[in-house]
Design an enzyme around this catalytic site. Sequence first.
Site, mmCIF file in Angstrom:
data_model
loop_
_atom_site.group_PDB
_atom_site.id
_atom_site.type_symbol
_atom_site.label_atom_id
_atom_site.label_comp_id
_atom_site.label_asym_id
_atom_site.label_seq_id
_atom_site.Cartn_x
_atom_site.Cartn_y
_atom_site.Cartn_z
ATOM 1 N N CYS A 172 -14.890 3.607 43.117
ATOM 2 C CA CYS A 172 -15.995 3.632 44.070
ATOM 3 C C CYS A 172 -17.230 2.898 43.522
ATOM 4 C CB CYS A 172 -16.299 5.077 44.475
ATOM 5 S SG CYS A 172 -17.217 5.171 46.023
ATOM 6 N N HIS B 110 -11.485 7.288 46.237
ATOM 7 C CA HIS B 110 -11.553 8.343 45.211
ATOM 8 C C HIS B 110 -10.166 8.958 45.007
ATOM 9 C CE1 HIS B 110 -15.853 8.933 44.206
ATOM 10 N NE2 HIS B 110 -16.054 8.358 45.376
ATOM 11 N N GLU C 20 -9.073 10.513 42.545
ATOM 12 C CA GLU C 20 -9.115 11.804 41.830
ATOM 13 C C GLU C 20 -9.153 12.981 42.799
ATOM 14 O OE1 GLU C 20 -11.695 9.964 42.331
ATOM 15 O OE2 GLU C 20 -13.411 11.278 42.803
#
Length: 251
Positions: free
Chosen positions: A116, A224, A226
């Site tokens: 990002c 993202h 994660e």
Amino acid sequence: MRPLILVTPSLAPAGVEMPDPSISLANAYLEAVLEAGGLPLTLPVSTDPGVATDALAQAAGLLLTGGEDIEPRLHRPEVTDTLRSLCFLDDPSRDTMELELIREAFRRRLPVFALCRGHQLVNVALGGTLYVDLPSEAPGTVEHNQVQRRFEAVHPVDIEPDSRMAASVGATTLGVNSTHHQAVREPAPGLRAVARAADGIIEALEWDNATAPGNGWFLSVQFHPERLAPTQPEHARLFAAFVEACRQRTQ
Ligand code: MN
């Protein structure tokens, strides 16, 4: 032994220990690195370039995390005050520190995974530019700022079949979350766009082996992973590929 991976934090005005200035880092980044077999450690936000140099001398890889916006004057000196006022700027010391980390990590050919804000900052560090605000500068694009749905895939990306990203994910399309109002505009020299949304917005960058051969493992993504890795194996595989590159680096 787990390869040591530096994870960049942000500065926050207050934290858990009274309202003292603190560093801030979403736990999902650390969990994703741990789950992939790495040892994540964070570091202070310091503008002393010696900190970046010394930290990376002891690390096997660098994970650049998300956050607020990058100072637009760094990549577009002509930016208008009106456009710049649409930014939510991160602490300027974070821009300074991360630019130093990026330069030093690439100099050492360490594996770098950038997410990002990190994706955008690598592009800036290497001489590319950003859209400062997509709704203003690229109207009609996909809704890329879906903060309420940040744990969901909200738009697909098409991945170049011959890319490191496609090999890591194991597919040429991927559903991604999207919590950005900025994006890469012109990729920096040496970088190649390897994933795009349906509107053409660049969602991932790698080294262009044709014009920048011989560099280390590098992938940056506008989304993202994660947040999606715990439930979607394709996203966990991006961390697995990164940590594996870090592990090889330590051998
Ligand atoms: Mn997006």
